[in-house]
Motif scaffolding. Structure first.
Motif, mmCIF file in Angstrom:
data_model
loop_
_atom_site.group_PDB
_atom_site.id
_atom_site.type_symbol
_atom_site.label_atom_id
_atom_site.label_comp_id
_atom_site.label_asym_id
_atom_site.label_seq_id
_atom_site.Cartn_x
_atom_site.Cartn_y
_atom_site.Cartn_z
ATOM 1 N N HIS A 77 33.996 46.970 -8.711
ATOM 2 C CA HIS A 77 34.504 45.796 -9.429
ATOM 3 C C HIS A 77 33.301 45.051 -9.982
ATOM 4 O O HIS A 77 32.273 44.938 -9.307
ATOM 5 C CB HIS A 77 35.282 44.882 -8.482
ATOM 6 N N PHE A 78 33.428 44.521 -11.197
ATOM 7 C CA PHE A 78 32.308 43.785 -11.780
ATOM 8 C C PHE A 78 32.785 42.541 -12.507
ATOM 9 O O PHE A 78 33.950 42.441 -12.899
ATOM 10 C CB PHE A 78 31.469 44.681 -12.697
ATOM 11 N N ALA A 79 31.854 41.595 -12.648
ATOM 12 C CA ALA A 79 32.132 40.322 -13.310
ATOM 13 C C ALA A 79 30.858 39.823 -13.963
ATOM 14 O O ALA A 79 29.759 40.302 -13.663
ATOM 15 C CB ALA A 79 32.631 39.296 -12.292
ATOM 16 N N ALA A 80 31.008 38.839 -14.829
ATOM 17 C CA ALA A 80 29.848 38.213 -15.462
ATOM 18 C C ALA A 80 29.115 37.374 -14.423
ATOM 19 O O ALA A 80 29.728 36.790 -13.525
ATOM 20 C CB ALA A 80 30.291 37.337 -16.622
ATOM 21 N N ALA A 81 27.788 37.334 -14.533
ATOM 22 C CA ALA A 81 26.965 36.534 -13.624
ATOM 23 C C ALA A 81 25.955 35.737 -14.430
ATOM 24 O O ALA A 81 25.335 36.269 -15.353
ATOM 25 C CB ALA A 81 26.243 37.436 -12.629
ATOM 26 N N SER A 82 25.779 34.485 -14.060
ATOM 27 C CA SER A 82 24.796 33.658 -14.773
ATOM 28 C C SER A 82 23.388 34.036 -14.336
ATOM 29 O O SER A 82 23.179 34.531 -13.221
ATOM 30 C CB SER A 82 25.062 32.172 -14.501
ATOM 31 N N PRO A 83 22.406 33.792 -15.188
ATOM 32 C CA PRO A 83 21.016 34.127 -14.854
ATOM 33 C C PRO A 83 20.477 33.332 -13.657
ATOM 34 O O PRO A 83 19.533 33.756 -13.013
ATOM 35 C CB PRO A 83 20.232 33.771 -16.119
ATOM 36 N N GLU A 84 21.098 32.191 -13.343
ATOM 37 C CA GLU A 84 20.638 31.357 -12.237
ATOM 38 C C GLU A 84 21.044 31.904 -10.877
ATOM 39 O O GLU A 84 20.447 31.545 -9.860
ATOM 40 C CB GLU A 84 21.186 29.927 -12.371
ATOM 41 N N GLU A 85 22.059 32.744 -10.836
ATOM 42 C CA GLU A 85 22.551 33.285 -9.565
ATOM 43 C C GLU A 85 21.498 34.196 -8.944
ATOM 44 O O GLU A 85 20.941 35.056 -9.623
ATOM 45 C CB GLU A 85 23.838 34.081 -9.775
ATOM 46 N N ILE A 86 21.249 34.021 -7.629
ATOM 47 C CA ILE A 86 20.296 34.884 -6.930
ATOM 48 C C ILE A 86 20.937 35.655 -5.782
ATOM 49 O O ILE A 86 20.382 36.628 -5.310
ATOM 50 C CB ILE A 86 19.081 34.081 -6.415
ATOM 51 N N ASP A 87 22.125 35.214 -5.338
ATOM 52 C CA ASP A 87 22.829 35.870 -4.240
ATOM 53 C C ASP A 87 24.045 36.602 -4.801
ATOM 54 O O ASP A 87 25.009 35.966 -5.241
ATOM 55 C CB ASP A 87 23.266 34.839 -3.201
ATOM 56 N N PRO A 88 24.034 37.946 -4.805
ATOM 57 C CA PRO A 88 25.153 38.675 -5.406
ATOM 58 C C PRO A 88 26.476 38.475 -4.679
ATOM 59 O O PRO A 88 27.533 38.502 -5.310
ATOM 60 C CB PRO A 88 24.703 40.130 -5.376
ATOM 61 N N VAL A 89 26.460 38.254 -3.369
ATOM 62 C CA VAL A 89 27.712 38.031 -2.628
ATOM 63 C C VAL A 89 28.363 36.737 -3.099
ATOM 64 O O VAL A 89 29.560 36.711 -3.434
ATOM 65 C CB VAL A 89 27.465 38.013 -1.097
ATOM 66 N N ASN A 90 27.594 35.658 -3.145
ATOM 67 C CA ASN A 90 28.132 34.379 -3.628
ATOM 68 C C ASN A 90 28.561 34.470 -5.084
ATOM 69 O O ASN A 90 29.605 33.940 -5.459
ATOM 70 C CB ASN A 90 27.098 33.256 -3.468
ATOM 71 N N ALA A 91 27.750 35.126 -5.901
ATOM 72 C CA ALA A 91 28.075 35.251 -7.327
ATOM 73 C C ALA A 91 29.381 35.999 -7.520
ATOM 74 O O ALA A 91 30.230 35.582 -8.314
ATOM 75 C CB ALA A 91 26.944 35.956 -8.069
#
Length: 113
Positions: A77-91
């Motif tokens: 499963h995938f989604a858009a992530a902002s460049p500021e996100e550093i934790d993939p679980v939280n993102a």
């Protein structure tokens, strides 16, 4: 937004082995992913969560643990992530998935001659 997996099919010995793949981000936005398996008894994956930068790829590894031959699959499963996100679980958990890609896996009996 698109995520691709190469190679698109995994073949591993039922007695155990490793299969390496690339998650490729073909889109114009950073992606976050989560991998789900139909058989957690015989497989381990690394990473379960991660990022794939725009127009880049990330290595994904499947480890097969000894067990009976069987066909399974992984759903990514995938989604858009902002460049500021550093934790993939939280993102990943803070957004709704935008798509998924299936990775069929065949664990085959090895033939010894």
């Amino acid at each position: 937004m698109a995520l691709s997996i190469e190679p698109a099919i995994a073949m591993v010995p039922a007695s155990g082995g490793i299969s390496s793949h690339l998650f490729m981000n073909l889109g114009e936005q950073r992606l976050v992913f989560k991998v789900k398996a139909t058989n957690n008894d015989n497989y381990r994956v690394k990473p379960v969560y991660g990022f794939v930068e725009t127009q880049y790829s990330t290595v994904f590894e499947i480890t097969r643990i000894d067990g009976p031959p069987k066909d399974d699959k992984f759903v990514v499963h995938f989604a858009a992530a902002s460049p500021e996100e550093i934790d993939p679980v939280n993102a990943f958990n803070s957004t709704a998935p935008l798509g998924e890609v299936n990775l069929p896996v065949s664990a085959v009996e090895t033939v010894v001659m």
